[in-house]
Design a protein around this motif. Structure first.
Motif, PDB file in Angstrom:
ATOM      1  N   ASN A  72       0.833  -1.200   0.000  1.00  0.00           N
ATOM      2  CA  ASN A  72       0.000   0.000   0.000  1.00  0.00           C
ATOM      3  C   ASN A  72       0.870   1.254   0.000  1.00  0.00           C
ATOM      4  OD1 ASN A  72      -1.025   1.833   2.667  1.00  0.00           O
ATOM      5  ND2 ASN A  72      -2.254   1.917   0.813  1.00  0.00           N
ATOM      6  N   LEU A 293      -8.119   1.430  -5.127  1.00  0.00           N
ATOM      7  CA  LEU A 293      -7.850   2.856  -5.237  1.00  0.00           C
ATOM      8  C   LEU A 293      -8.889   3.603  -4.411  1.00  0.00           C
ATOM      9  CD1 LEU A 293      -6.434   5.344  -6.508  1.00  0.00           C
ATOM     10  CD2 LEU A 293      -8.095   5.164  -8.394  1.00  0.00           C
ATOM     11  N   VAL A 311      -3.301   3.792  -2.828  1.00  0.00           N
ATOM     12  CA  VAL A 311      -3.209   2.770  -3.880  1.00  0.00           C
ATOM     13  C   VAL A 311      -2.679   1.496  -3.245  1.00  0.00           C
ATOM     14  CG1 VAL A 311      -2.149   2.122  -6.065  1.00  0.00           C
ATOM     15  CG2 VAL A 311      -2.788   4.509  -5.660  1.00  0.00           C
ATOM     16  N   TYR A 313      -2.093  -2.960  -3.752  1.00  0.00           N
ATOM     17  CA  TYR A 313      -2.044  -4.077  -4.689  1.00  0.00           C
ATOM     18  C   TYR A 313      -1.628  -5.336  -3.944  1.00  0.00           C
ATOM     19  CZ  TYR A 313      -1.083  -6.804  -8.889  1.00  0.00           C
ATOM     20  OH  TYR A 313      -1.093  -7.772  -9.858  1.00  0.00           O
TER      21      TYR A 313
END
Length: 315
Positions: A72, A293, A311, A313
């Motif tokens: 993050n 997001l 953001v 992932y």
């Protein structure tokens, strides 16, 4: 392990008692929201049980719901010349445990250095840094607990200070009825190095929160009480409220209101007394299986607006 944890907590609580008479609070950047979703819901939220790695900054117990190997990155514009960035990584460990690491950086920009007679002697900069490690464990199918250990350092020109602190968090989650209940003690600890000779308080914060999903509807409501360790004002100034509108499984929009911020930011001008929108926050997010997001807008000062972007992932 339990004995060691009790020793750490005892030492940190002793530090709090030692500095009970300190003059003012330092490291106030730790009060700023890092999660854009929490920021959109009023700034103080400890009950979000979404798959969102930024919850590590708000309630250590909540990382039990975060996907394995989640990375993050976050960025927030603050007042003129000041910006803050942060990052975290969350990793599952066996069936019930989760650990994570996090970092926060606050840059206050460059300022003029002057003497007591207001003669400029040059420029200086100021910055704050916090590094943290978190561990969470599922105590039962519905209850999780977590602990964060944090090292904090601050630099103002040629002066510096350092502190250690822990966060303790507990969460009860009932998906069947849409409930999430949490209690958090933040920043239990104190300075280990002062700027000069006077030790100052760090922002201790005891919080209680609740989130309720209205079953059969896309609406989710949240309420959080903060700064319960300092009950110096009325009940309403400890309250932040927010609402999510869940547009399917992957998209949400949110709004919130922080009563303390709205009250503290009131100023008197030609049009009377106004907080110029401080206290109100808005945001939204896209939550896919591996990519997330989140964006939030709020005012933490009457003269400037802040934009917070997360953001994430899952590797």
């Amino acid at each position: 392990m339990k004995k060691g944890l009790l020793v750490v907590i005892s030492v940190l609580l002793s530090v709090i008692r030692m500095h009970a008479q300190e003059s003012q609070e330092v490291y106030s950047f730790l009060r700023l929201p890092v999660s854009a979703h929490a920021a959109a819901l009023g700034g103080d939220n400890i009950t979000l049980t979404d798959d969102d790695a930024t919850v590590i900054f708000h309630n250590p117990a909540l990382i039990s719901d975060v996907s394995d190997k989640s990375l993050n990155l976050n960025f927030m514009t603050y007042m003129e010349g000041a910006k803050t960035a942060s990052a975290s990584f969350v990793k599952a460990y066996k069936e019930r445990a989760t650990w994570g690491v996090a970092a926060q950086y606050m840059d206050y920009g460059t300022m003029k250095e002057t003497t007591v007679d207001n003669v400029e002697t040059g420029d200086f900069s100021a910055r704050d840094i916090a590094l943290a490690g978190t561990f969470a464990y599922l105590l039962s199918d519905r209850i999780s607990g977590g602990i964060t250990g944090r090292f904090i350092t601050s630099h103002i020109g040629s002066y510096s200070s350092a502190a250690v602190a822990i966060d303790l968090g507990l969460n009860y989650q009932n998906d069947e009825h849409g409930w999430s209940l949490s209690a958090v003690a933040k920043n239990l600890g104190g300075q280990i190095k002062a700027y000069e000779d006077d030790f100052e308080r760090i922002p201790l914060d005891l919080q209680l929160g609740v989130t309720k999903r209205l079953i059969g509807s896309p609406l989710r409501l949240s309420a959080t009480l903060s700064r319960l360790s300092n009950w110096d004002q009325g009940f309403i100034k400890h309250l932040a409220v927010g609402a999510d509108l869940l547009l399917g499984e992957n998209i949400y929009v949110a709004a919130g209101y922080n009563f303390r911020r709205a009250s503290e930011m009131k100023i008197t001008d030609d049009d009377g007394e106004s907080n110029h929108g401080a206290g109100l926050s808005l945001g939204g997010g896209l939550q896919l299986q591996r990519f997330k997001l989140h964006i939030a807008y709020a005012k933490y000062h009457v003269s400037a607006s802040s934009l917070l972007i997360n953001v994430s992932y899952s590797l």
